[in-house]
Design a protein around this motif. Structure first.
Motif, mmCIF file in Angstrom:
data_model
loop_
_atom_site.group_PDB
_atom_site.id
_atom_site.type_symbol
_atom_site.label_atom_id
_atom_site.label_comp_id
_atom_site.label_asym_id
_atom_site.label_seq_id
_atom_site.Cartn_x
_atom_site.Cartn_y
_atom_site.Cartn_z
ATOM 1 N N THR A 94 0.836 -1.199 0.000
ATOM 2 C CA THR A 94 0.000 0.000 0.000
ATOM 3 C C THR A 94 0.867 1.244 0.000
ATOM 4 N N ARG A 97 -3.694 5.486 0.217
ATOM 5 C CA ARG A 97 -4.903 4.667 0.073
ATOM 6 C C ARG A 97 -4.861 3.834 -1.214
ATOM 7 N N GLY A 98 -3.694 3.731 -1.809
ATOM 8 C CA GLY A 98 -3.532 2.910 -2.992
ATOM 9 C C GLY A 98 -3.043 1.519 -2.624
ATOM 10 N N THR A 100 -1.489 -2.228 -4.507
ATOM 11 C CA THR A 100 -1.030 -2.957 -5.684
ATOM 12 C C THR A 100 -0.640 -4.361 -5.253
ATOM 13 N N GLY A 131 -5.467 -0.781 -7.273
ATOM 14 C CA GLY A 131 -6.730 -0.217 -6.803
ATOM 15 C C GLY A 131 -6.562 0.752 -5.656
ATOM 16 N N THR A 132 -7.669 1.044 -5.026
ATOM 17 C CA THR A 132 -7.707 1.930 -3.868
ATOM 18 C C THR A 132 -8.590 1.290 -2.799
ATOM 19 N N PHE A 133 -8.379 1.732 -1.556
ATOM 20 C CA PHE A 133 -9.200 1.221 -0.464
ATOM 21 C C PHE A 133 -9.518 2.337 0.506
ATOM 22 N N ALA A 134 -10.651 2.178 1.171
ATOM 23 C CA ALA A 134 -11.026 3.048 2.278
ATOM 24 C C ALA A 134 -11.108 2.153 3.510
ATOM 25 N N LEU A 139 -12.895 -1.734 -1.006
ATOM 26 C CA LEU A 139 -11.688 -1.892 -1.816
ATOM 27 C C LEU A 139 -12.134 -2.041 -3.263
ATOM 28 N N THR A 140 -11.613 -1.202 -4.128
ATOM 29 C CA THR A 140 -11.972 -1.214 -5.544
ATOM 30 C C THR A 140 -10.696 -1.354 -6.360
ATOM 31 N N SER A 141 -10.678 -2.305 -7.299
ATOM 32 C CA SER A 141 -9.447 -2.535 -8.049
ATOM 33 C C SER A 141 -9.757 -3.064 -9.442
#
Length: 280
Positions: A94, A97-98, A100, A131-134, A139-141
């Motif tokens: 990470t 908030r990214g 890989t 992707g990114t996560f909160a 989590l969206t990727s």
């Protein structure tokens, strides 16, 4: 004779405060007491650790595959198709908030047979996930596989992550029964996390161990060895070692509340998914 102008109240108070505090400050600097704790006012960096549920999409098919994901605090990630179509495993990193991760897809069904019937089908595909996560949210990727397949993984953090992990909760027999109640797969755990078992293909599982990663989160590390009987006319293959993650979920199965052990484990060539409930 002119009288001196009295100092302004604010400036006067500031001078007084300076005179009073300066000796204290100097004394503090010269003090031998240097173990006074200073609170860290910065919030700790939150990570994407957790149990997630959501969907995976593929560029070449309109299917949306329900997916469960497990991410632990050591950087391991597992994406598990709820219909056992695939399992993807890798190590994530990470930055802010990214997120890989290089991941290995294990295609557990729907793989076309090789042209040479003597060859084993190639069931693995390497991919890059970005992707990114909160934290505590989603989590969206997207991913791109080496065979050109691409898609997206959209996940929502599950509050069951906060159920925590305890080895004594695993103690007992966990099974995958058929419609008649016969156990096709059975794993037996003790209170220390050690386990053995068998599956529907008569493979034996030995040297099994579940261990805690972070007791705050409902994710366990698992490692075990599998030895399967040879196919007719073939030689006995050496045992395989698998490493993975496991979570203990509260689910509704057949209209009733139950517990489920979800185990996802892999090596470079193979992957396994187990969904076990307390043995009847």
């Amino acid at each position: 004779m002119l009288l001196p102008t009295p100092p302004q109240p604010a400036r006067y108070l500031a001078r007084v405060a300076c005179c009073l505090l300066l000796p204290v400050w100097v004394a503090g600097c010269n003090s031998n007491i240097d173990d006074i704790g200073v609170p860290d006012l910065e919030e700790p960096e939150l990570s994407p650790v957790g149990v997630y549920t959501g969907r995976t999409t593929f560029q070449t098919t309109p299917d949306e595959v329900p997916t469960t994901a497990l991410l632990d605090s050591t950087g391991r990630i597992f994406l598990i198709a709820d219909d056992n179509r695939y399992l993807a495993a890798g190590l994530y990193e990470t930055a802010g908030r990214g997120i890989t991760a290089p991941i290995r897809f294990h295609l557990l069904s729907g793989v076309p047979p090789p042209l040479d019937p003597e060859e084993e089908p190639d069931t693995t595909r390497i991919a890059d996930l970005v992707g990114t996560f909160a934290p505590l949210s989603d989590l969206t990727s997207i991913y791109l596989r080496e065979d050109g397949e691409a898609g997206a993984v959209n996940l929502t953090w599950s509050s069951q992550t906060r159920l925590g992990s305890r080895l004594e909760r695993l103690d007992g027999d966990w099974a995958e029964p058929d419609a008649f109640g016969d156990n096709l797969t059975l794993f037996s755990f003790d209170e220390t996390g050690m386990f053995t078992g068998f599956d529907r293909n008569e493979c034996l599982y030995t040297s099994g161990r579940a261990s805690l990663i972070d007791s705050e989160f409902n994710i366990y590390r698992v490692q075990f060895t599998r030895a399967c009987p040879p196919e007719p006319g073939e030689q006995q293959q050496p045992p395989e070692t698998f490493v993975g993650l496991m979570t203990r979920l509260e689910r509704v199965v057949g209209g009733r509340d139950t517990l489920q052990l979800l185990i996802a484990a892999s090596n470079t060539d193979s992957a396994l998914i187990f969904r076990l409930i307390p043995a009847p």
